[in-house]
Design a protein around this motif. Sequence first.
Motif, PDB file in Angstrom:
ATOM      1  N   VAL A  54       0.827  -1.217   0.000  1.00  0.00           N
ATOM      2  CA  VAL A  54       0.000   0.000   0.000  1.00  0.00           C
ATOM      3  C   VAL A  54       0.862   1.269   0.000  1.00  0.00           C
ATOM      4  O   VAL A  54       0.343   2.364  -0.179  1.00  0.00           O
ATOM      5  CB  VAL A  54      -0.970   0.053   1.208  1.00  0.00           C
ATOM      6  CG1 VAL A  54      -1.940  -1.112   1.171  1.00  0.00           C
ATOM      7  CG2 VAL A  54      -0.233   0.091   2.532  1.00  0.00           C
ATOM      8  N   GLY A  55       2.161   1.123   0.193  1.00  0.00           N
ATOM      9  CA  GLY A  55       3.034   2.291   0.300  1.00  0.00           C
ATOM     10  C   GLY A  55       3.975   2.432  -0.882  1.00  0.00           C
ATOM     11  O   GLY A  55       3.602   2.941  -1.933  1.00  0.00           O
ATOM     12  N   PHE A  59       3.718   3.999  -4.970  1.00  0.00           N
ATOM     13  CA  PHE A  59       4.488   5.153  -5.400  1.00  0.00           C
ATOM     14  C   PHE A  59       5.371   4.801  -6.602  1.00  0.00           C
ATOM     15  O   PHE A  59       5.409   5.510  -7.596  1.00  0.00           O
ATOM     16  CB  PHE A  59       5.358   5.665  -4.249  1.00  0.00           C
ATOM     17  CG  PHE A  59       6.402   6.639  -4.698  1.00  0.00           C
ATOM     18  CD1 PHE A  59       6.046   7.931  -5.048  1.00  0.00           C
ATOM     19  CD2 PHE A  59       7.735   6.262  -4.804  1.00  0.00           C
ATOM     20  CE1 PHE A  59       7.001   8.830  -5.492  1.00  0.00           C
ATOM     21  CE2 PHE A  59       8.692   7.149  -5.252  1.00  0.00           C
ATOM     22  CZ  PHE A  59       8.327   8.437  -5.595  1.00  0.00           C
ATOM     23  N   LYS A  98      -7.394   0.531   3.538  1.00  0.00           N
ATOM     24  CA  LYS A  98      -6.444   1.455   2.911  1.00  0.00           C
ATOM     25  C   LYS A  98      -6.892   1.821   1.504  1.00  0.00           C
ATOM     26  O   LYS A  98      -7.542   1.026   0.824  1.00  0.00           O
ATOM     27  CB  LYS A  98      -5.058   0.806   2.811  1.00  0.00           C
ATOM     28  CG  LYS A  98      -4.436   0.447   4.115  1.00  0.00           C
ATOM     29  CD  LYS A  98      -3.988   1.659   4.871  1.00  0.00           C
ATOM     30  CE  LYS A  98      -3.343   1.234   6.179  1.00  0.00           C
ATOM     31  NZ  LYS A  98      -3.317   2.295   7.163  1.00  0.00           N
ATOM     32  N   THR A 277      -0.052  14.251  -4.742  1.00  0.00           N
ATOM     33  CA  THR A 277       0.469  13.324  -3.737  1.00  0.00           C
ATOM     34  C   THR A 277       0.973  12.023  -4.323  1.00  0.00           C
ATOM     35  O   THR A 277       1.694  11.303  -3.674  1.00  0.00           O
ATOM     36  CB  THR A 277      -0.599  12.975  -2.683  1.00  0.00           C
ATOM     37  OG1 THR A 277      -1.760  12.523  -3.353  1.00  0.00           O
ATOM     38  CG2 THR A 277      -0.914  14.159  -1.815  1.00  0.00           C
TER      39      THR A 277
ATOM     40  N   GLY B 135       1.220   2.772   7.101  1.00  0.00           N
ATOM     41  CA  GLY B 135       0.701   3.874   6.301  1.00  0.00           C
ATOM     42  C   GLY B 135       0.831   3.701   4.808  1.00  0.00           C
ATOM     43  O   GLY B 135       1.866   3.262   4.317  1.00  0.00           O
ATOM     44  N   GLU B 136      -0.223   4.017   4.061  1.00  0.00           N
ATOM     45  CA  GLU B 136      -0.086   4.137   2.601  1.00  0.00           C
ATOM     46  C   GLU B 136       0.325   5.574   2.301  1.00  0.00           C
ATOM     47  O   GLU B 136       0.439   6.391   3.213  1.00  0.00           O
ATOM     48  CB  GLU B 136      -1.362   3.676   1.871  1.00  0.00           C
ATOM     49  CG  GLU B 136      -2.640   4.362   2.276  1.00  0.00           C
ATOM     50  CD  GLU B 136      -2.863   5.664   1.522  1.00  0.00           C
ATOM     51  OE1 GLU B 136      -2.516   5.746   0.332  1.00  0.00           O
ATOM     52  OE2 GLU B 136      -3.389   6.604   2.148  1.00  0.00           O
ATOM     53  N   VAL B 137       0.525   5.893   1.032  1.00  0.00           N
ATOM     54  CA  VAL B 137       1.188   7.147   0.681  1.00  0.00           C
ATOM     55  C   VAL B 137       0.467   8.385   1.229  1.00  0.00           C
ATOM     56  O   VAL B 137       1.062   9.229   1.895  1.00  0.00           O
ATOM     57  CB  VAL B 137       1.354   7.257  -0.852  1.00  0.00           C
ATOM     58  CG1 VAL B 137       2.036   8.565  -1.207  1.00  0.00           C
ATOM     59  CG2 VAL B 137       2.158   6.082  -1.390  1.00  0.00           C
ATOM     60  N   ARG B 138      -0.831   8.469   0.983  1.00  0.00           N
ATOM     61  CA  ARG B 138      -1.578   9.652   1.455  1.00  0.00           C
ATOM     62  C   ARG B 138      -1.601   9.726   2.976  1.00  0.00           C
ATOM     63  O   ARG B 138      -1.554  10.802   3.559  1.00  0.00           O
ATOM     64  CB  ARG B 138      -3.025   9.610   0.942  1.00  0.00           C
ATOM     65  CG  ARG B 138      -3.217  10.161  -0.434  1.00  0.00           C
ATOM     66  CD  ARG B 138      -4.686  10.112  -0.788  1.00  0.00           C
ATOM     67  NE  ARG B 138      -5.385  11.328  -0.406  1.00  0.00           N
ATOM     68  CZ  ARG B 138      -5.385  12.438  -1.119  1.00  0.00           C
ATOM     69  NH1 ARG B 138      -4.689  12.497  -2.228  1.00  0.00           N
ATOM     70  NH2 ARG B 138      -6.056  13.486  -0.736  1.00  0.00           N
ATOM     71  N   VAL B 141       1.679  11.081   4.168  1.00  0.00           N
ATOM     72  CA  VAL B 141       1.734  12.533   3.956  1.00  0.00           C
ATOM     73  C   VAL B 141       0.995  13.245   5.087  1.00  0.00           C
ATOM     74  O   VAL B 141       1.493  14.200   5.690  1.00  0.00           O
ATOM     75  CB  VAL B 141       1.122  12.911   2.588  1.00  0.00           C
ATOM     76  CG1 VAL B 141       0.892  14.411   2.483  1.00  0.00           C
ATOM     77  CG2 VAL B 141       2.032  12.439   1.446  1.00  0.00           C
ATOM     78  N   ASN B 167      11.998   7.405   0.301  1.00  0.00           N
ATOM     79  CA  ASN B 167      12.198   7.605  -1.139  1.00  0.00           C
ATOM     80  C   ASN B 167      10.909   7.966  -1.838  1.00  0.00           C
ATOM     81  O   ASN B 167      10.886   8.091  -3.059  1.00  0.00           O
ATOM     82  CB  ASN B 167      12.775   6.336  -1.767  1.00  0.00           C
ATOM     83  CG  ASN B 167      14.271   6.288  -1.580  1.00  0.00           C
ATOM     84  OD1 ASN B 167      14.919   7.322  -1.411  1.00  0.00           O
ATOM     85  ND2 ASN B 167      14.832   5.101  -1.594  1.00  0.00           N
ATOM     86  N   ILE B 168       9.826   8.075  -1.095  1.00  0.00           N
ATOM     87  CA  ILE B 168       8.555   8.460  -1.699  1.00  0.00           C
ATOM     88  C   ILE B 168       8.507   9.984  -1.708  1.00  0.00           C
ATOM     89  O   ILE B 168       8.481  10.628  -0.662  1.00  0.00           O
ATOM     90  CB  ILE B 168       7.370   7.864  -0.919  1.00  0.00           C
ATOM     91  CG1 ILE B 168       7.527   6.343  -0.841  1.00  0.00           C
ATOM     92  CG2 ILE B 168       6.048   8.253  -1.567  1.00  0.00           C
ATOM     93  CD1 ILE B 168       6.415   5.632  -0.093  1.00  0.00           C
ATOM     94  N   ARG B 169       8.511  10.538  -2.898  1.00  0.00           N
ATOM     95  CA  ARG B 169       8.723  11.977  -3.032  1.00  0.00           C
ATOM     96  C   ARG B 169       7.676  12.806  -2.284  1.00  0.00           C
ATOM     97  O   ARG B 169       7.998  13.785  -1.624  1.00  0.00           O
ATOM     98  CB  ARG B 169       8.747  12.343  -4.522  1.00  0.00           C
ATOM     99  CG  ARG B 169       9.369  13.687  -4.832  1.00  0.00           C
ATOM    100  CD  ARG B 169       9.557  13.820  -6.339  1.00  0.00           C
ATOM    101  NE  ARG B 169       9.743  15.191  -6.764  1.00  0.00           N
ATOM    102  CZ  ARG B 169      10.932  15.796  -6.827  1.00  0.00           C
ATOM    103  NH1 ARG B 169      12.011  15.144  -6.474  1.00  0.00           N
ATOM    104  NH2 ARG B 169      11.018  17.045  -7.233  1.00  0.00           N
ATOM    105  N   SER B 170       6.409  12.396  -2.373  1.00  0.00           N
ATOM    106  CA  SER B 170       5.374  13.190  -1.710  1.00  0.00           C
ATOM    107  C   SER B 170       5.520  13.127  -0.184  1.00  0.00           C
ATOM    108  O   SER B 170       5.198  14.087   0.512  1.00  0.00           O
ATOM    109  CB  SER B 170       3.978  12.732  -2.145  1.00  0.00           C
ATOM    110  OG  SER B 170       3.917  11.338  -2.211  1.00  0.00           O
ATOM    111  N   SER B 315       5.730  19.933  -6.381  1.00  0.00           N
ATOM    112  CA  SER B 315       5.933  18.481  -6.349  1.00  0.00           C
ATOM    113  C   SER B 315       5.807  17.858  -7.727  1.00  0.00           C
ATOM    114  O   SER B 315       6.524  16.994  -8.093  1.00  0.00           O
ATOM    115  CB  SER B 315       4.921  17.853  -5.418  1.00  0.00           C
ATOM    116  OG  SER B 315       3.609  18.107  -5.875  1.00  0.00           O
TER     117      SER B 315
END
Lengths: 303, 315
Positions: A54-55, A59, A98, A277, B135-138, B141, B167-170, B315
């Motif tokens: 999920v991460g 990305f 998620k 994002t 955590g997922e990306v959002r 953040v 390494n996740i840019r956001s 971004s």
Amino acid sequence: MAFIDPHIHMVSRTTADYEAMAAAGVVAVIEPAFWQGQPRTTAGSFQDYFATLVGFERFRASQFGIRHYCTIGLNSKEANNERLADEVMEMLPLYLTKEGVVAIGEIGFDDQTALEEKYLRLQLELAVEVDLPILIHTPHRNKKRGTYRTMDIIEDLGIAPHRVVIDHNNEETCKEVLDRGYWCAFTIYPRTKMGNERVVEIIRQYGTERVIIDSSADWGVSDALAVPKTARLMEQAGITNDQIEIVTYQNALAAYSPSGQFREEDWLNPTPVDQRTLFQGNSVLRGGQSPRVDEAGEELIIR
Amino acid sequence: MNSIADSTPTVIPSCLPKTSSTTERTEQIAHVLETWLRTRLETSAIEWLAGQSEKVSQGDRKGLFLSFGLVPRKTGKSDLNLTPEELQTAHKVRPGWHPEAWSVDQAARTWLILQWPHRTAEELLSVLDPLFNAGEVRELVALYSALPLLPYPEAHQQRCEEGIRSNIRSVLFAIVYDNPFPAENLCNNSWNQLVLKTLFNDISLSGIWAVDQRNNPELVDMLLDFAEERQAAGRQVPLDLWRPMVRFLNSRATHKLQQLLESGTPDQQRAAFLTLVESNSGTIALDGPASASSLRNEWETGKLNWELLVPRTVS
């Protein structure tokens, strides 16, 4: 033509695969949680694996213009370690809500043990509770019996077949799966599962309704371009573009969209907030851009 | 090992209001977030959030984990689009808080976390750690942007350092841009990593909160090494690499800057000029090159500063 590969294990693949897939027209992928080639020994390994799905993996895909979704679940092989399985079951609620989680899966049978059935049933009940579609892995050994038994259990729990994708079908299982109303997926995976010449024949015989093509490409000898290559082979075999689109795009979209997490707008027209994002690329093939599978030297047939 | 001076974070004293405790401030922040959400969300979403907050405030862990994940499905993901007055309020409640780019789901997630009951840092971390770890990306953040709003800042230092390694840019953006937490809480070593990581990722330093306040001699050496590494590889040196050298120039840096001033591109000359003039140490040398007077003119008339020379990265 745009493609969805609704079953591929990208954590085992390189970024070069993402580039090739995007160039061949793949716009979205679904990565089912599965085992990783050897059994995990602690629940923490599952936790980090789910977190990667999920991460970072979402990305990484987005950087190459591909939308990444996943399914979360306890696979059948590792369901046989009861202590670990209980810990993973406890962890699942943290991941099922998620963003980008489009189903519970891949779950089902491997050796068809009592423990496998226990955790299959528990996860089917959980899918009902969180209102998610289900992705079923059918066993390699004793396949026909395992597939039928899985469907019996699903029906025993009163789950509607249109909420369920049954994957890794072959000539022996697909008729029953389709007749009972399930989504019927074929994995184009060299040697062990399904070849794409065979699937062309199956589509000629059974049509395209509720049929889905995927690659299940992973750490084994497999092909991340199996979906676009199969589409090209179907085209050569005289199957119409509309029919090709149904089995390599539309049906996957329809099967997983009840999750509320799988929308065409995500890749066709991402919102500004979303682009900021996550999504960096524009994966839709522009007019005149030739898919990668056209390039000389690319082997089209997968046996 | 860090020296004693390094291990004490150089908190910028004027940033922290001395009148209110962090707990009071947390309550104020929660109230502000709630007001923003109430004026933007549909009734059904507000009711759902209120119900979840009820569970969370009673210490229901599963309730927090599930609702934290579900938020965007209930609130949507649109921008908050705060008014100038609202932004001012944000600033007053928490100096350095810049929610200009926040989204509604981000605000709602932060608000839910602020409802979690706790008497100690450990009690707060008992839910924060699992949320970060899963955590997922959002979500990441939202979590990293929320660090400066949480009580017990010392308890989140390591988490912030871990985020800088992302390494996740956001996610990286959420930490380095518009976030007062790093400048207020990191020791020099971690701060210097943050600056280098930002430059390494071709992100302008202009969005880093208090970027000019944390300059230090070690950072100057690290940046000079980085510049030489880039030059040796035939790659471009970011124009604002020199910015964190202001006030801490050493002879090696001054020499390099003089070279740039004499033979660099027009923008490299500008960067060198800014560094020297803001360091008050380049006055004499600036008299040399012919272009210096026109640069001085640009600078004195407000046409030359770091934000104009190297604008914020979008971004």
